[in-house]
Design a protein around this motif. Structure first.
Motif, PDB file in Angstrom:
ATOM      1  N   LEU A  99       0.860  -1.179   0.000  1.00 56.89           N
ATOM      2  CA  LEU A  99       0.000   0.000   0.000  1.00 56.89           C
ATOM      3  C   LEU A  99       0.898   1.231   0.000  1.00 56.89           C
ATOM      4  O   LEU A  99       1.832   1.318   0.803  1.00 56.89           O
ATOM      5  CB  LEU A  99      -0.891   0.034   1.249  1.00 56.89           C
ATOM      6  N   ALA A 100       0.622   2.176  -0.883  1.00 54.13           N
ATOM      7  CA  ALA A 100       1.467   3.373  -0.962  1.00 54.13           C
ATOM      8  C   ALA A 100       0.607   4.606  -1.190  1.00 54.13           C
ATOM      9  O   ALA A 100      -0.413   4.545  -1.892  1.00 54.13           O
ATOM     10  CB  ALA A 100       2.495   3.230  -2.086  1.00 54.13           C
ATOM     11  N   VAL A 140       4.970  19.181   4.545  1.00 53.27           N
ATOM     12  CA  VAL A 140       5.890  18.515   3.626  1.00 53.27           C
ATOM     13  C   VAL A 140       5.177  17.331   2.988  1.00 53.27           C
ATOM     14  O   VAL A 140       4.430  16.608   3.645  1.00 53.27           O
ATOM     15  CB  VAL A 140       7.162  18.029   4.356  1.00 53.27           C
ATOM     16  N   TRP A 141       5.416  17.121   1.678  1.00 55.71           N
ATOM     17  CA  TRP A 141       4.871  15.966   0.971  1.00 55.71           C
ATOM     18  C   TRP A 141       5.719  14.727   1.256  1.00 55.71           C
ATOM     19  O   TRP A 141       6.953  14.797   1.255  1.00 55.71           O
ATOM     20  CB  TRP A 141       4.851  16.212  -0.535  1.00 55.71           C
ATOM     21  N   TYR A 142       5.034  13.586   1.466  1.00 53.20           N
ATOM     22  CA  TYR A 142       5.713  12.324   1.714  1.00 53.20           C
ATOM     23  C   TYR A 142       5.056  11.210   0.892  1.00 53.20           C
ATOM     24  O   TYR A 142       3.841  11.222   0.675  1.00 53.20           O
ATOM     25  CB  TYR A 142       5.629  11.929   3.193  1.00 53.20           C
ATOM     26  N   TYR A 143       5.895  10.259   0.488  1.00 50.61           N
ATOM     27  CA  TYR A 143       5.401   9.043  -0.163  1.00 50.61           C
ATOM     28  C   TYR A 143       5.648   7.902   0.807  1.00 50.61           C
ATOM     29  O   TYR A 143       6.785   7.463   1.017  1.00 50.61           O
ATOM     30  CB  TYR A 143       6.142   8.801  -1.472  1.00 50.61           C
ATOM     31  N   VAL A 144       4.576   7.412   1.439  1.00 46.50           N
ATOM     32  CA  VAL A 144       4.680   6.360   2.453  1.00 46.50           C
ATOM     33  C   VAL A 144       4.221   5.038   1.862  1.00 46.50           C
ATOM     34  O   VAL A 144       3.146   4.955   1.252  1.00 46.50           O
ATOM     35  CB  VAL A 144       3.847   6.718   3.694  1.00 46.50           C
ATOM     36  N   THR A 145       5.021   4.007   2.052  1.00 45.92           N
ATOM     37  CA  THR A 145       4.725   2.679   1.518  1.00 45.92           C
ATOM     38  C   THR A 145       4.793   1.648   2.632  1.00 45.92           C
ATOM     39  O   THR A 145       5.766   1.609   3.396  1.00 45.92           O
ATOM     40  CB  THR A 145       5.737   2.300   0.417  1.00 45.92           C
ATOM     41  N   LEU A 146       3.764   0.821   2.718  1.00 48.21           N
ATOM     42  CA  LEU A 146       3.738  -0.303   3.654  1.00 48.21           C
ATOM     43  C   LEU A 146       3.679  -1.585   2.850  1.00 48.21           C
ATOM     44  O   LEU A 146       2.812  -1.748   1.989  1.00 48.21           O
ATOM     45  CB  LEU A 146       2.516  -0.214   4.565  1.00 48.21           C
ATOM     46  N   THR A 147       4.596  -2.515   3.128  1.00 42.93           N
ATOM     47  CA  THR A 147       4.594  -3.807   2.443  1.00 42.93           C
ATOM     48  C   THR A 147       4.418  -4.926   3.469  1.00 42.93           C
ATOM     49  O   THR A 147       4.750  -4.779   4.651  1.00 42.93           O
ATOM     50  CB  THR A 147       5.893  -4.049   1.658  1.00 42.93           C
ATOM     51  N   TYR A 148       3.907  -6.055   2.976  1.00 44.16           N
ATOM     52  CA  TYR A 148       3.738  -7.246   3.817  1.00 44.16           C
ATOM     53  C   TYR A 148       4.158  -8.455   2.995  1.00 44.16           C
ATOM     54  O   TYR A 148       3.803  -8.575   1.819  1.00 44.16           O
ATOM     55  CB  TYR A 148       2.277  -7.375   4.254  1.00 44.16           C
ATOM     56  N   TYR A 205       6.033  -6.851   8.240  1.00 43.86           N
ATOM     57  CA  TYR A 205       5.631  -5.590   7.634  1.00 43.86           C
ATOM     58  C   TYR A 205       6.853  -4.683   7.540  1.00 43.86           C
ATOM     59  O   TYR A 205       7.673  -4.632   8.458  1.00 43.86           O
ATOM     60  CB  TYR A 205       4.563  -4.891   8.477  1.00 43.86           C
ATOM     61  N   LYS A 206       6.944  -3.932   6.436  1.00 36.82           N
ATOM     62  CA  LYS A 206       8.037  -2.971   6.260  1.00 36.82           C
ATOM     63  C   LYS A 206       7.447  -1.612   5.893  1.00 36.82           C
ATOM     64  O   LYS A 206       6.496  -1.530   5.116  1.00 36.82           O
ATOM     65  CB  LYS A 206       8.991  -3.431   5.155  1.00 36.82           C
ATOM     66  N   LEU A 207       8.053  -0.558   6.437  1.00 36.92           N
ATOM     67  CA  LEU A 207       7.620   0.799   6.154  1.00 36.92           C
ATOM     68  C   LEU A 207       8.735   1.553   5.442  1.00 36.92           C
ATOM     69  O   LEU A 207       9.908   1.476   5.850  1.00 36.92           O
ATOM     70  CB  LEU A 207       7.251   1.530   7.447  1.00 36.92           C
ATOM     71  N   TYR A 208       8.341   2.273   4.397  1.00 39.85           N
ATOM     72  CA  TYR A 208       9.265   3.116   3.640  1.00 39.85           C
ATOM     73  C   TYR A 208       8.703   4.534   3.588  1.00 39.85           C
ATOM     74  O   TYR A 208       7.484   4.722   3.486  1.00 39.85           O
ATOM     75  CB  TYR A 208       9.426   2.617   2.212  1.00 39.85           C
ATOM     76  N   VAL A 209       9.571   5.522   3.652  1.00 40.22           N
ATOM     77  CA  VAL A 209       9.178   6.919   3.467  1.00 40.22           C
ATOM     78  C   VAL A 209      10.060   7.512   2.387  1.00 40.22           C
ATOM     79  O   VAL A 209      11.296   7.455   2.472  1.00 40.22           O
ATOM     80  CB  VAL A 209       9.298   7.732   4.767  1.00 40.22           C
ATOM     81  N   ASN A 210       9.421   8.060   1.356  1.00 40.99           N
ATOM     82  CA  ASN A 210      10.128   8.654   0.221  1.00 40.99           C
ATOM     83  C   ASN A 210      11.146   7.689  -0.382  1.00 40.99           C
ATOM     84  O   ASN A 210      12.269   8.063  -0.721  1.00 40.99           O
ATOM     85  CB  ASN A 210      10.799   9.964   0.619  1.00 40.99           C
ATOM     86  N   VAL A 261      -1.695   0.371  -5.006  1.00 39.56           N
ATOM     87  CA  VAL A 261      -1.937  -0.868  -4.266  1.00 39.56           C
ATOM     88  C   VAL A 261      -1.483  -2.047  -5.124  1.00 39.56           C
ATOM     89  O   VAL A 261      -1.812  -2.123  -6.312  1.00 39.56           O
ATOM     90  CB  VAL A 261      -3.424  -1.031  -3.898  1.00 39.56           C
ATOM     91  N   TYR A 262      -0.753  -2.988  -4.494  1.00 31.62           N
ATOM     92  CA  TYR A 262      -0.254  -4.186  -5.180  1.00 31.62           C
ATOM     93  C   TYR A 262      -0.648  -5.428  -4.395  1.00 31.62           C
ATOM     94  O   TYR A 262      -0.733  -5.394  -3.166  1.00 31.62           O
ATOM     95  CB  TYR A 262       1.277  -4.159  -5.286  1.00 31.62           C
ATOM     96  N   THR A 263      -0.832  -6.528  -5.123  1.00 29.81           N
ATOM     97  CA  THR A 263      -1.091  -7.809  -4.473  1.00 29.81           C
ATOM     98  C   THR A 263       0.205  -8.601  -4.333  1.00 29.81           C
ATOM     99  O   THR A 263       0.228  -9.830  -4.492  1.00 29.81           O
ATOM    100  CB  THR A 263      -2.121  -8.629  -5.260  1.00 29.81           C
ATOM    101  N   ARG A 264       1.268  -7.924  -4.038  1.00 23.00           N
ATOM    102  CA  ARG A 264       2.558  -8.549  -3.740  1.00 23.00           C
ATOM    103  C   ARG A 264       3.410  -7.555  -2.968  1.00 23.00           C
ATOM    104  O   ARG A 264       3.104  -6.358  -2.913  1.00 23.00           O
ATOM    105  CB  ARG A 264       3.288  -8.985  -5.018  1.00 23.00           C
ATOM    106  N   GLU A 265       4.470  -8.064  -2.380  1.00 17.82           N
ATOM    107  CA  GLU A 265       5.403  -7.220  -1.650  1.00 17.82           C
ATOM    108  C   GLU A 265       6.427  -6.639  -2.619  1.00 17.82           C
ATOM    109  O   GLU A 265       7.181  -7.381  -3.255  1.00 17.82           O
ATOM    110  CB  GLU A 265       6.122  -8.038  -0.565  1.00 17.82           C
ATOM    111  N   LEU A 266       6.463  -5.325  -2.757  1.00 16.92           N
ATOM    112  CA  LEU A 266       7.488  -4.701  -3.576  1.00 16.92           C
ATOM    113  C   LEU A 266       8.828  -4.750  -2.858  1.00 16.92           C
ATOM    114  O   LEU A 266       8.902  -4.715  -1.626  1.00 16.92           O
ATOM    115  CB  LEU A 266       7.135  -3.248  -3.876  1.00 16.92           C
ATOM    116  N   THR A 267       9.892  -4.830  -3.634  1.00 17.54           N
ATOM    117  CA  THR A 267      11.238  -4.818  -3.073  1.00 17.54           C
ATOM    118  C   THR A 267      11.656  -3.382  -2.756  1.00 17.54           C
ATOM    119  O   THR A 267      10.989  -2.418  -3.162  1.00 17.54           O
ATOM    120  CB  THR A 267      12.235  -5.418  -4.063  1.00 17.54           C
TER     121      THR A 267
END
Length: 270
Positions: free
Chosen positions: A97-98, A175-183, A189-194, A240-246
């Motif tokens: 999810l991003a 500030v604008w941010y691009y937040v990504t949660l992967t599973y 679970y992993k969290l990414y910012v920008n 939104v993806y049905t897989r975990e992005l690297t």
């Protein structure tokens, strides 16, 4: 070498375009803006409904503007609201999810998912059963993840939840941010910012079954009070993806939708 995008500026080839594999939700703040719903740019993909007049702004960059009262983006059900099938994903399987958003030092409910088979209109007070909640809390300007699952070991089944705060990244106001949660489909679970890795957390997975995706709203269990994203928070593109992005794929999507020199894309403070 550069790649030309019809809705934006020239982006260096390093960006590589939006990762296409298993992309089920591609919601652009520059396209598919209808009176009652937000059109999914994935062919035949379900849409997201607009509730209570959440405002779409064409001020660069295009975005949704929340009033802090009762507006949100959620299920797409009912005649005239973009189709009878709500936009869903399965949080017990691998997913990503991003979201682009401009933080405003108020609680921002980035993603909230609840049972697809039990989602009547929230404004009428029907029970909503949460499964995953990702928010930025104004109390600490940090991301909080809460995952709710059902313990089937006894009867009746008991709800269990696990909450984790990603304390090693603090969001700044305006500030604008691009937040990504992967599973990964197992327990991580992993969290990414920008596009950069922030942290991970191993908690019990959510329940099986499709979950409706909500943005700008949160309800922590049936009977709990409803919380809305604070006023003047802005939301941009959602993926939104049905897989975990690297790691590299998350970074690729960030670069593809980001340009600090052009207001049509997401620079730091536009």
């Amino acid at each position: 070498m550069a790649i030309l995008h019809t809705t934006g500026p020239l982006i260096p080839a390093l960006s590589g375009g939006l990762v296409p594999t298993n992309l089920t939700g591609n919601f652009l703040a520059t396209a598919g803006i209808n009176t009652n719903y937000w059109d999914n740019q994935v062919s035949s993909g379900a849409n997201i409904r607009r509730f209570n007049g959440v405002t779409h702004s064409t001020t660069d960059p295009d975005h949704w503007l929340f009033d802090g009262s009762n507006d949100y983006l959620g299920k797409s059900a009912g005649s005239g609201y973009g189709g009878s099938t709500p936009f869903t994903y399965n949080p017990s399987n691998a997913f990503t999810l991003a979201q682009w958003f401009k933080y405003n030092n108020v609680n921002h409910h980035i993603f909230y998912s609840c049972d697809a088979d039990n989602t009547p209109d929230i404004e009428f007070g029907y029970p909503i059963f949460p499964r995953l909640m990702l928010s930025v809390l104004t109390s600490n300007d940090q991301c909080r993840l809460k995952v709710v699952s059902t313990d089937d070991s006894g009867f009746p089944a008991q709800e269990e939840s696990a909450t984790h705060t990603f304390s090693n990244f603090t969001f700044s106001d305006d500030v604008w941010y691009y937040v990504t949660l992967t599973y990964n489909g197992s327990n991580l679970y992993k969290l990414y910012v920008n596009g950069s890795f922030v942290g991970s957390n191993a908690v019990r997975e959510s329940d099986n079954g499709n979950q409706v995706v909500m943005i700008g709203i949160e309800r922590d269990g049936a009977g709990a009070s409803i919380a809305y994203t604070g006023a003047n928070t802005k939301v941009g593109h959602v993926h939104v993806y049905t897989r975990e992005l690297t790691n590299s794929q998350v970074r690729q999507n960030f670069l593809h939708t980001h340009d600090i020199h052009n207001t049509r894309w997401y620079g730091r403070t536009y």
